[in-house]
Enzyme design. Structure first.
Site, PDB file in Angstrom:
ATOM      1  N   HIS A  75      -0.814  11.399  16.001  1.00 45.51           N
ATOM      2  CA  HIS A  75      -1.452  10.813  14.829  1.00 45.51           C
ATOM      3  C   HIS A  75      -0.498   9.771  14.256  1.00 45.51           C
ATOM      4  O   HIS A  75       0.673  10.038  14.005  1.00 45.51           O
ATOM      5  CB  HIS A  75      -1.729  11.883  13.773  1.00 45.51           C
ATOM      6  N   HIS A  88      -4.139   5.129   9.848  1.00 46.72           N
ATOM      7  CA  HIS A  88      -5.533   4.683   9.798  1.00 46.72           C
ATOM      8  C   HIS A  88      -5.595   3.161   9.876  1.00 46.72           C
ATOM      9  O   HIS A  88      -4.611   2.468   9.602  1.00 46.72           O
ATOM     10  CB  HIS A  88      -6.207   5.167   8.515  1.00 46.72           C
ATOM     11  N   ARG A 114      -5.917  -4.012   9.011  1.00 49.86           N
ATOM     12  CA  ARG A 114      -4.637  -3.520   8.499  1.00 49.86           C
ATOM     13  C   ARG A 114      -4.414  -2.122   9.063  1.00 49.86           C
ATOM     14  O   ARG A 114      -5.127  -1.178   8.740  1.00 49.86           O
ATOM     15  CB  ARG A 114      -4.636  -3.446   6.970  1.00 49.86           C
ATOM     16  N   CYS A 125      -2.465   0.903   8.839  1.00 43.92           N
ATOM     17  CA  CYS A 125      -1.633   1.582   7.856  1.00 43.92           C
ATOM     18  C   CYS A 125      -0.980   2.775   8.549  1.00 43.92           C
ATOM     19  O   CYS A 125      -1.642   3.769   8.865  1.00 43.92           O
ATOM     20  CB  CYS A 125      -2.497   2.035   6.684  1.00 43.92           C
ATOM     21  N   ASP A 135      -9.099  -4.564   5.411  1.00 43.17           N
ATOM     22  CA  ASP A 135      -8.762  -5.217   4.152  1.00 43.17           C
ATOM     23  C   ASP A 135      -7.438  -5.977   4.226  1.00 43.17           C
ATOM     24  O   ASP A 135      -6.751  -6.174   3.236  1.00 43.17           O
ATOM     25  CB  ASP A 135      -8.698  -4.191   3.019  1.00 43.17           C
ATOM     26  N   CYS A 144       0.815  -1.214   0.000  1.00 44.16           N
ATOM     27  CA  CYS A 144       0.000   0.000   0.000  1.00 44.16           C
ATOM     28  C   CYS A 144       0.849   1.265   0.000  1.00 44.16           C
ATOM     29  O   CYS A 144       0.337   2.361  -0.204  1.00 44.16           O
ATOM     30  CB  CYS A 144      -0.944   0.011   1.203  1.00 44.16           C
TER      31      CYS A 144
END
Length: 299
Positions: free
Chosen positions: A253, A256, A267, A269, A260, A218
């Site tokens: 932060h 996310h 997952r 990410c 999937d 990704c």
């Protein structure tokens, strides 16, 4: 080397929340310090004149942050001239104090305040004493602002982020503090598979084990699960609805989370810029020894 110092600065909820956000602080605990009795309760401290102050026990890694830096940060969040009052809280239990664990700390703290006093005609009201009769506060007081994000706090916790800004690279600050995202396939951990632990670049909070990292193609590091549950919130930016994940202690932060992953699993990410990697053979030295055993069992 891990050292311990105690800070009193009004309500201990905010003081603890603040120091939890400082890189180099490895553990905090709220309690009652320097009173006349052992093991007092909250009610006794408030209403029975035990002489204790609300204080925060701060364990810090001397290799990552010096005591003088902690003293400077502490001084920024209190009113040093106020006697028995901080914010809306009034009483001897809300006095300011620095309680030391050894003679070296005492010397550094006294010298620090002497220099501050030389620069003003107003009397600094911070007491400096060896720690005495420290008692851990009731469980509902521990990590109070983490459990109650909208709870009362007399301290601007964003002050901790100003410390972070000076210790982070521009991309690390943009990602963790401004909800930024690094460009795909540019992060240092995207194609990285060494054994170890990934922690929050801001606070050092453990986040992900290398054994839970997988290649998702990704463009960002992907993990199947975190070490402990992360804070989640709905993110409607970028014209879509996503679930943002943030660290619990520093509220950084991270990225996310999606559904999937392999076989429909989660997952995570994550931006490389939000992470610091602790190699397997350095975990004990860096204070993350318990994760070495967990990793070893998964090899």
């Amino acid at each position: 080397m891990i050292e311990t110092i105690y800070f009193a600065g009004g309500c201990f909820w905010g003081v603890e929340g603040y120091f939890q956000r400082i890189p180099g602080v490895v553990k905090t605990e709220v309690g009652y310090a320097n009173g006349e009795t052992e093991n007092p309760t909250y009610e006794e401290v408030c209403y029975r004149n035990t002489g204790h102050s609300e204080a925060v026990k701060v364990d810090y890694d001397e290799d990552k942050i010096l005591l003088i830096e902690l003293l400077n940060k502490y001084y920024q969040i209190i009113d040093p001239y106020s006697l028995n009052k901080q914010g809306n809280d009034i009483g001897t239990q809300y006095r300011t104090g620095i309680y030391t664990s050894n003679d070296t700390q005492m010397k550094i703290a006294k010298n620090f305040l002497n220099k501050k006093q030389q620069k003003t005609d107003r009397k600094i009201q911070i007491e400096v004493k060896p720690i005495k009769n420290f008692c851990r506060a009731e469980e509902y007081h521990q990590n109070y602002l983490e459990k109650n994000p909208n709870g009362y706090c007399h301290i601007n916790l964003n002050e901790a982020n100003q410390y972070s800004k000076s210790h982070l690279t521009p991309i690390q600050y943009e990602v963790t503090q401004n909800n930024g995202t690094e460009l795909p396939n540019t992060g240092k951990y995207n194609d990285f598979d060494n054994p170890g632990l990934y922690v929050d670049i801001v606070s050092g909070e453990p986040l992900f084990l290398s054994t839970d990292k997988f290649q998702s193609n990704c463009g960002w590091p992907a993990f199947s699960k975190p070490v402990e549950k992360l804070n989640e919130k709905i993110d409607t930016s970028a014209g879509m609805i996503r679930t943002e994940v943030r660290s619990r202690k520093a509220d950084s932060h991270l990225g996310h989370v999606f559904n999937d992953g392999p076989g429909g699993s989660t997952r995570y990410c994550i931006n490389s810029a939000a992470l610091k990697f602790i190699p397997y053979d350095q975990l004990e030295k860096e204070g993350y020894g318990k994760y070495k055993k967990i990793l070893a069992s998964n090899f």
